[in-house]
Design an enzyme around this catalytic site. Structure first.
Site, PDB file in Angstrom:
ATOM      1  N   GLY A  95      40.127  20.470   6.674  1.00 38.74           N
ATOM      2  CA  GLY A  95      39.553  21.023   6.775  1.00 38.74           C
ATOM      3  C   GLY A  95      38.420  21.294   5.947  1.00 38.74           C
ATOM      4  O   GLY A  95      37.691  22.360   5.788  1.00 38.74           O
ATOM      5  N   LYS A  96      37.753  20.384   5.389  1.00 39.07           N
ATOM      6  CA  LYS A  96      36.970  19.880   4.428  1.00 39.07           C
ATOM      7  C   LYS A  96      35.377  20.253   5.484  1.00 39.07           C
ATOM      8  O   LYS A  96      35.340  21.068   4.828  1.00 39.07           O
ATOM      9  CB  LYS A  96      36.864  18.263   3.973  1.00 39.07           C
ATOM     10  CG  LYS A  96      38.141  18.295   3.321  1.00 39.07           C
ATOM     11  CD  LYS A  96      37.787  16.652   2.845  1.00 39.07           C
ATOM     12  CE  LYS A  96      38.129  15.553   4.263  1.00 39.07           C
ATOM     13  NZ  LYS A  96      39.481  15.466   5.224  1.00 39.07           N
ATOM     14  N   GLY A 116      36.808  13.091  11.233  1.00 39.96           N
ATOM     15  CA  GLY A 116      35.514  13.984  12.460  1.00 39.96           C
ATOM     16  C   GLY A 116      36.011  15.340  11.505  1.00 39.96           C
ATOM     17  O   GLY A 116      37.003  16.373  11.098  1.00 39.96           O
ATOM     18  N   HIS A 117      35.056  15.694  11.491  1.00 37.52           N
ATOM     19  CA  HIS A 117      34.962  17.401  10.964  1.00 37.52           C
ATOM     20  C   HIS A 117      34.306  18.125  11.665  1.00 37.52           C
ATOM     21  O   HIS A 117      32.593  18.205  12.803  1.00 37.52           O
ATOM     22  CB  HIS A 117      33.864  17.574   9.595  1.00 37.52           C
ATOM     23  CG  HIS A 117      34.028  16.329   8.053  1.00 37.52           C
ATOM     24  ND1 HIS A 117      33.610  16.133   7.416  1.00 37.52           N
ATOM     25  CD2 HIS A 117      35.523  15.740   7.397  1.00 37.52           C
ATOM     26  CE1 HIS A 117      34.028  15.444   6.558  1.00 37.52           C
ATOM     27  NE2 HIS A 117      35.286  15.264   6.967  1.00 37.52           N
ATOM     28  N   ASP A 163      42.867  15.894   7.424  1.00 32.18           N
ATOM     29  CA  ASP A 163      41.925  16.929   8.823  1.00 32.18           C
ATOM     30  C   ASP A 163      42.204  18.004   8.451  1.00 32.18           C
ATOM     31  O   ASP A 163      42.906  18.864   8.799  1.00 32.18           O
ATOM     32  CB  ASP A 163      42.860  16.523   9.575  1.00 32.18           C
ATOM     33  CG  ASP A 163      42.733  15.703  10.181  1.00 32.18           C
ATOM     34  OD1 ASP A 163      41.517  15.123  10.343  1.00 32.18           O
ATOM     35  OD2 ASP A 163      43.790  14.633  10.819  1.00 32.18           O
TER      36      ASP A 163
HETATM   37  P1  IMP Z   1      41.353   4.178   9.747  1.00 39.30           P
HETATM   38  O1  IMP Z   1      41.097   4.442   9.105  1.00 39.30           O
HETATM   39  O2  IMP Z   1      40.780   3.508  11.123  1.00 39.30           O
HETATM   40  O3  IMP Z   1      41.912   2.341   9.718  1.00 39.30           O
HETATM   41  O4  IMP Z   1      42.753   4.745  10.148  1.00 39.30           O
HETATM   42  C1  IMP Z   1      43.891   4.195   9.351  1.00 39.30           C
HETATM   43  C2  IMP Z   1      44.877   5.967   9.256  1.00 39.30           C
HETATM   44  O5  IMP Z   1      43.755   6.896   9.095  1.00 39.30           O
HETATM   45  C3  IMP Z   1      45.242   6.656  10.917  1.00 39.30           C
HETATM   46  O6  IMP Z   1      46.973   6.343  10.197  1.00 39.30           O
HETATM   47  C4  IMP Z   1      44.155   7.046  10.791  1.00 39.30           C
HETATM   48  O7  IMP Z   1      45.095   8.173  12.229  1.00 39.30           O
HETATM   49  C5  IMP Z   1      43.712   7.955  10.061  1.00 39.30           C
HETATM   50  N1  IMP Z   1      42.966   8.288   9.914  1.00 39.30           N
HETATM   51  C6  IMP Z   1      41.852   7.707   9.465  1.00 39.30           C
HETATM   52  N2  IMP Z   1      40.189   8.859   9.428  1.00 39.30           N
HETATM   53  C7  IMP Z   1      41.247  10.007   9.732  1.00 39.30           C
HETATM   54  C8  IMP Z   1      40.759  11.296   9.318  1.00 39.30           C
HETATM   55  O8  IMP Z   1      39.324  11.506   9.453  1.00 39.30           O
HETATM   56  N3  IMP Z   1      41.639  12.503   9.537  1.00 39.30           N
HETATM   57  C9  IMP Z   1      42.792  11.536   9.367  1.00 39.30           C
HETATM   58  N4  IMP Z   1      43.716  10.702   9.682  1.00 39.30           N
HETATM   59  C10 IMP Z   1      42.214   9.540   9.236  1.00 39.30           C
END
Ligand code: IMP
Length: 428
Positions: free
Chosen positions: A15-16, A40-41, A13
């Site tokens: 801001g890529k 999520g971008h 997160d």
């Molecule tokens: P998973 O990728 O859904 O298995 O989640 C594992 C960890 O990565 C958790 O702490 C999520 O909140 C975090 N996470 C997964 N994708 C993102 C992202 O795009 N931004 C920030 N945290 C993420």
């Protein structure tokens, strides 16, 4: 001609999406190399907001080919919905999207397993996005995963699916007292997805390497961030793939000698979603204030992000592991008006000072950050496009961070829109 990797330097997160969107103006290809629709971008163009989960933000540029690399895990329904959403906003999707034949598919049982695992962990849960990411990578490593290319081979798909569903149903019934899955129903559903995605499925490793040989500009886009990397992050509170720059090579099938630059994206402060240690987390009103000003709520799950001061122990780790050639600092404007701003320079624990990021999760959980305090600035930085126009104290903040991490800022983002950006060094 350069090949540039864009990687998150913190916990995601950063801001890529905005930087990838801006850099894509000069890129012929943009390829995602890991993760899935857990990412999520958010990109804002002329006041219109686009949230992308799987498709690289490069899709918003007409002449750029977007690639979903072999290292990505693909939930086909989510992908089709995203494609449809873009079409509704007038963004055409045709030959400009290529999906690796070797990328693994997220299946309905992966989602169920993700949720069941989290529930079983209770208080110790990872705080996943619940998108089935972990279980899909487990199957990939266990060599029983189903790949995007299998959608085009119904016989093989059916065979692999039957084996997986048999095993999963036993597990769901015995371990989680849950109803199982119907292989037939999944087969029909996925064959329909396969029909819709067929024309996008390709040997993306060949496409990208041929493009590199032809001198094209290529951007390799990571999701999540360095501290969520499966090997180099705050394990076990991480995602299940290699989000770091090294993951770009395996995740798209290009050799390390091809890479020209690695740009690390750094938020002017730190945020994290999900569980796990976060030494510089601010638990008082200042943290809440930063969350509100920065709109720090997950683009995928809407969860409030935990907010904290900038941590240069984290950033030095990111510089080292990714071999960063430069950084892009984002959301500087969110700090406007703060009287004092803290920068973490080291951690202390058990009489020891840590300058390198500790591997021991217990040290990370219990350490005390060592802070340097700087004066904030009162004037607004929103939309400033030249470094020399920034308030003196904002410049001092950036220069001090550069000094502490040993890498220069190539960009400073001063707002959500494309042109709210200071460019110090172009990448292409
Ligand atoms: P998973 O990728 O859904 O298995 O989640 C594992 C960890 O990565 C958790 O702490 C999520 O909140 C975090 N996470 C997964 N994708 C993102 C992202 O795009 N931004 C920030 N945290 C993420």
């Amino acid at each position: 001609m350069p090949i540039v990797i864009v990687v998150g330097a913190q916990w995601g997160d950063e801001g890529k999406g905005k930087l990838v969107d801006v850099l894509t103006e000069r890129a012929d290809f943009v390829a995602r190399y890991q993760g899935g629709h857990n990412a999520g971008h958010t990109v804002v163009i002329k006041d219109e907001k686009f949230v992308l989960h799987l498709i690289p933000s490069g899709v918003l540029h007409k002449n750029t080919v977007c690639v979903i690399g072999n290292g990505v895990v693909v939930e086909p329904r989510a992908l089709l919905e995203e494609m449809e959403g873009l079409r509704r906003k007038g963004i055409g999707i045709s030959d400009n999207l290529r999906i690796s034949r070797s990328a693994h598919l997220i299946m309905p049982y992966h989602l169920a397993l993700d949720l069941a695992n989290e529930q079983a962990l209770g208080k110790k849960c990872i705080g996943t996005t619940g998108r089935g990411i972990g279980p899909t990578y487990i199957d990939k490593m266990a060599r029983c995963g189903i790949r995007v290319g299998d959608l085009l081979n119904p016989g093989l798909f059916r065979e692999k699916l039957a084996l997986n569903v048999k095993k999963i149903n036993l597990l769901m019934k015995n371990l989680y007292q849950s109803r199982g899955f119907s292989a037939g129903r999944i087969f029909d559903e996925y064959m329909e997805y396969g029909g819709k995605l067929r024309k996008h499925i390709a040997d993306t490793d060949v496409i990208l390497n041929e493009a590199a040989a032809a001198g094209k500009n290529i951007l390799l886009e990571g999701a999540q961030g360095t501290l969520l990397d499966i090997d180099h992050g705050t394990y076990p509170y991480v995602t299940s793939s290699n989000a770091v720059a090294g993951g770009a090579c395996t995740g798209v099938g290009m050799g390390p000698t091809r890479i020209s630059r690695v740009l690390g994206i750094v938020k002017a402060y730190t945020t994290r979603v999900g569980s796990g240690p976060f030494p510089t987390e601010i638990l008082d009103a200042v943290g809440e204030d930063i969350r509100a000003r920065g709109g720090e709520f997950g683009a995928t799950t809407g969860r409030p992000r935990r907010c904290g001061w900038l941590d240069t122990v984290v950033l030095r780790h990111a510089v080292m592991i990714n071999g960063l050639s430069g950084v892009a600092m984002t959301k500087l404007d969110i700090l406007d008006g703060l009287k004092k701003i803290k920068i973490c320079t080291a951690y202390k624990h058990g009489g020891k000072t840590y300058h390198h990021f500790p591997k021991d999760i217990e040290v990370l959980e219990k350490c005390t950050p060592v802070y340097e305090e700087m004066d904030g600035w009162t004037a607004s930085t929103l939309g400033i496009r030249q470094f020399s126009k920034l308030p003196l104290k904002a410049r001092a903040y950036i220069r001090r961070i550069e000094e502490l991490i040993g890498v220069r800022a190539d960009f400073i983002s001063t707002g959500r829109k494309r042109d709210e950006l200071i460019t110090i060094r172009k990448q292409f």
